[in-house]
Design a protein around this motif. Structure first.
Motif, mmCIF file in Angstrom:
data_model
loop_
_atom_site.group_PDB
_atom_site.id
_atom_site.type_symbol
_atom_site.label_atom_id
_atom_site.label_comp_id
_atom_site.label_asym_id
_atom_site.label_seq_id
_atom_site.Cartn_x
_atom_site.Cartn_y
_atom_site.Cartn_z
ATOM 1 N N SER A 59 -5.561 106.379 48.940
ATOM 2 C CA SER A 59 -5.219 105.627 47.734
ATOM 3 C C SER A 59 -3.739 105.277 47.778
ATOM 4 C CB SER A 59 -5.524 106.468 46.489
ATOM 5 O OG SER A 59 -5.103 105.810 45.316
ATOM 6 N N ILE A 60 -3.423 103.996 47.536
ATOM 7 C CA ILE A 60 -2.047 103.488 47.631
ATOM 8 C C ILE A 60 -1.562 103.022 46.259
ATOM 9 C CG2 ILE A 60 -0.593 101.651 48.605
ATOM 10 C CD1 ILE A 60 -1.365 103.740 50.658
ATOM 11 N N THR A 61 -0.357 103.449 45.886
ATOM 12 C CA THR A 61 0.288 102.954 44.669
ATOM 13 C C THR A 61 1.756 102.682 44.976
ATOM 14 O OG1 THR A 61 0.776 105.212 43.927
ATOM 15 C CG2 THR A 61 -1.230 104.194 43.075
ATOM 16 N N THR A 62 2.329 101.685 44.290
ATOM 17 C CA THR A 62 3.756 101.376 44.434
ATOM 18 C C THR A 62 4.517 101.861 43.206
ATOM 19 O OG1 THR A 62 3.335 99.148 43.562
ATOM 20 C CG2 THR A 62 3.417 99.393 45.955
ATOM 21 N N VAL A 63 5.791 102.224 43.423
ATOM 22 C CA VAL A 63 6.642 102.735 42.345
ATOM 23 C C VAL A 63 8.006 102.050 42.434
ATOM 24 C CG1 VAL A 63 7.719 104.784 41.326
ATOM 25 C CG2 VAL A 63 5.469 104.976 42.409
ATOM 26 N N THR A 75 3.512 94.849 41.944
ATOM 27 C CA THR A 75 2.897 96.175 41.946
ATOM 28 C C THR A 75 1.523 96.115 42.602
ATOM 29 O OG1 THR A 75 4.066 96.983 39.994
ATOM 30 C CG2 THR A 75 1.933 97.972 40.455
ATOM 31 N N THR A 76 1.283 97.060 43.501
ATOM 32 C CA THR A 76 0.029 97.081 44.242
ATOM 33 C C THR A 76 -0.620 98.455 44.123
ATOM 34 O OG1 THR A 76 0.867 95.432 45.824
ATOM 35 C CG2 THR A 76 -1.024 96.775 46.524
ATOM 36 N N THR A 77 -1.867 98.474 43.675
ATOM 37 C CA THR A 77 -2.685 99.689 43.638
ATOM 38 C C THR A 77 -3.985 99.369 44.345
ATOM 39 O OG1 THR A 77 -1.704 100.382 41.527
ATOM 40 C CG2 THR A 77 -3.795 101.398 42.151
ATOM 41 N N THR A 78 -4.255 100.085 45.430
ATOM 42 C CA THR A 78 -5.442 99.775 46.225
ATOM 43 C C THR A 78 -5.878 101.017 46.981
ATOM 44 O OG1 THR A 78 -6.351 98.170 47.819
ATOM 45 C CG2 THR A 78 -4.151 99.026 48.267
ATOM 46 N N SER A 79 -6.994 100.898 47.668
ATOM 47 C CA SER A 79 -7.497 101.973 48.525
ATOM 48 C C SER A 79 -7.764 101.394 49.899
ATOM 49 C CB SER A 79 -8.777 102.571 47.937
ATOM 50 O OG SER A 79 -9.229 103.660 48.708
ATOM 51 N N VAL A 80 -7.324 102.097 50.947
ATOM 52 C CA VAL A 80 -7.529 101.625 52.314
ATOM 53 C C VAL A 80 -8.276 102.684 53.106
ATOM 54 C CG1 VAL A 80 -5.505 100.118 52.328
ATOM 55 C CG2 VAL A 80 -5.274 102.495 53.077
ATOM 56 N N GLU A 105 17.589 96.128 48.003
ATOM 57 C CA GLU A 105 16.832 96.930 47.039
ATOM 58 C C GLU A 105 15.610 97.531 47.723
ATOM 59 O OE1 GLU A 105 17.634 94.584 42.876
ATOM 60 O OE2 GLU A 105 16.272 93.629 44.297
ATOM 61 N N ASP A 106 15.004 98.533 47.079
ATOM 62 C CA ASP A 106 13.813 99.144 47.673
ATOM 63 C C ASP A 106 12.856 99.659 46.609
ATOM 64 O OD1 ASP A 106 14.227 102.190 47.171
ATOM 65 O OD2 ASP A 106 16.120 101.612 48.109
ATOM 66 N N PHE A 107 11.602 99.858 47.035
ATOM 67 C CA PHE A 107 10.600 100.509 46.203
ATOM 68 C C PHE A 107 9.787 101.460 47.071
ATOM 69 C CE2 PHE A 107 8.622 96.563 47.651
ATOM 70 C CZ PHE A 107 7.329 96.940 48.010
ATOM 71 N N THR A 108 9.045 102.357 46.416
ATOM 72 C CA THR A 108 8.298 103.399 47.110
ATOM 73 C C THR A 108 6.822 103.049 47.167
ATOM 74 O OG1 THR A 108 9.868 105.111 46.433
ATOM 75 C CG2 THR A 108 7.663 105.858 47.053
ATOM 76 N N VAL A 109 6.199 103.388 48.293
ATOM 77 C CA VAL A 109 4.752 103.254 48.454
ATOM 78 C C VAL A 109 4.189 104.663 48.640
ATOM 79 C CG1 VAL A 109 2.869 102.223 49.774
ATOM 80 C CG2 VAL A 109 5.045 100.997 49.536
ATOM 81 N N ASN A 110 3.378 105.112 47.683
ATOM 82 C CA ASN A 110 2.779 106.442 47.733
ATOM 83 C C ASN A 110 1.363 106.361 48.282
ATOM 84 O OD1 ASN A 110 5.014 107.782 46.611
ATOM 85 N ND2 ASN A 110 4.316 107.399 44.524
ATOM 86 N N GLY A 111 1.028 107.292 49.169
ATOM 87 C CA GLY A 111 -0.323 107.388 49.696
ATOM 88 C C GLY A 111 -0.917 108.747 49.404
ATOM 89 N N SER A 112 -2.197 108.774 48.996
ATOM 90 C CA SER A 112 -2.891 110.018 48.685
ATOM 91 C C SER A 112 -4.274 109.985 49.329
ATOM 92 C CB SER A 112 -3.008 110.199 47.165
ATOM 93 O OG SER A 112 -3.713 111.377 46.847
ATOM 94 N N VAL A 113 -4.561 110.978 50.168
ATOM 95 C CA VAL A 113 -5.846 111.030 50.858
ATOM 96 C C VAL A 113 -6.934 111.434 49.861
ATOM 97 C CG1 VAL A 113 -7.190 112.126 52.693
ATOM 98 C CG2 VAL A 113 -4.767 111.601 53.064
ATOM 99 N N THR A 122 -0.722 113.928 50.888
ATOM 100 C CA THR A 122 0.138 112.868 50.349
ATOM 101 C C THR A 122 1.290 112.564 51.294
ATOM 102 O OG1 THR A 122 1.536 114.432 49.110
ATOM 103 C CG2 THR A 122 -0.368 113.503 47.939
ATOM 104 N N ASP A 123 1.776 111.323 51.215
ATOM 105 C CA ASP A 123 2.998 110.921 51.910
ATOM 106 C C ASP A 123 3.517 109.664 51.237
ATOM 107 O OD1 ASP A 123 4.911 111.474 54.026
ATOM 108 O OD2 ASP A 123 4.232 109.608 54.954
ATOM 109 N N SER A 124 4.777 109.369 51.456
ATOM 110 C CA SER A 124 5.412 108.200 50.847
ATOM 111 C C SER A 124 6.232 107.441 51.876
ATOM 112 C CB SER A 124 6.329 108.619 49.687
ATOM 113 O OG SER A 124 5.582 109.210 48.651
ATOM 114 N N GLY A 125 6.263 106.130 51.707
ATOM 115 C CA GLY A 125 7.116 105.268 52.508
ATOM 116 C C GLY A 125 7.996 104.427 51.611
ATOM 117 N N THR A 126 9.005 103.800 52.200
ATOM 118 C CA THR A 126 9.945 102.965 51.451
ATOM 119 C C THR A 126 9.946 101.550 52.003
ATOM 120 O OG1 THR A 126 11.380 104.865 50.977
ATOM 121 C CG2 THR A 126 12.361 102.674 50.751
ATOM 122 N N VAL A 127 9.828 100.576 51.100
ATOM 123 C CA VAL A 127 9.986 99.168 51.483
ATOM 124 C C VAL A 127 11.369 98.724 51.025
ATOM 125 C CG1 VAL A 127 9.183 96.799 51.158
ATOM 126 C CG2 VAL A 127 7.526 98.675 51.360
#
Length: 198
Positions: A59-63, A75-80, A105-113, A122-127
């Motif tokens: 599950s992916i969410t942006t912050v 803002t993107t909320t999706t499942s891959v 500037e940057d935002f966070t992308v959170n991933g949750s299995v 869980t893990d997070s990346g930065t765009v």
């Protein structure tokens, strides 16, 4: 399986079980991405570090961080799903292209299995978004009659900025000299965020 072929036992057969624990459980990660503001969409990799025998659903969410929805991205909320046997899939996140000069500037992308077998859940990346509208500052040319009072010199940027632009102003003698022709001026002016001139 064991079967007694010689000896004196109360039973002739028995079985035991060997359980193999896996040492290759994959770890899930969400990648870091840098993209220009006019790049369209950020393609963020969601990966596991070695293949799994089952699908891995994340599950992916942006912050918001310094980059905010909707001015900088959507803002993107999706499942891959990373299919069994594969190791990666990309998530596309739209980036907003505007005409305002901004810092990086940057935002966070959170991933949750949510399904699968991973060593972490869980893990997070930065765009990181780099700006393509950094304004150029200019000091204008002015012609004024000697009896005109004061010269009004425009200090400008060629497109708006998201932050104040502070410019230090000093005058330097050429053929006109202080104090006979003008008064030396040293000052600081501020072009407010969103404006282009003062």
């Amino acid at each position: 399986n064991g079967s007694v072929t010689s000896g004196n036992t109360s039973n002739t057969t028995d079985s035991g079980t060997v359980t193999i624990t896996d040492n290759d459980t994959p770890a899930m990660s969400v990648g870091d991405v840098t993209i220009a503001e006019d790049g369209g969409s950020a393609s963020v990799p969601v990966s596991i570090d070695n293949p799994s025998s089952v699908d891995t659903v994340v599950s992916i969410t942006t912050v918001d961080n310094s980059a905010e929805d909707p001015n900088d991205y959507t803002t993107t909320t999706t499942s891959v799903t990373i299919p069994a046997g594969a190791t990666s899939i990309n998530v596309s996140i739209p980036i907003t292209d505007d005409t305002i000069g901004e810092p990086t500037e940057d935002f966070t992308v959170n991933g949750s299995v949510t399904s699968g077998n991973t060593s972490n859940t869980t893990d997070s990346g930065t765009v990181t978004i780099t700006d393509n509208d950094t304004p150029a500052m200019s000091v204008g040319d002015v012609t004024i009659a000697e009896d005109g009072g004061s010269a009004s010199v425009p200090v400008s940027i060629d497109n708006p900025s998201s932050v104040d632009t502070v410019v230090s102003i000093t005058t330097v003698d050429n053929s006109a000299e202080d104090p006979n022709d003008y008064t030396t001026t040293t000052t600081t002016v501020t072009i407010p965020a969103g404006a282009t001139s003062i």
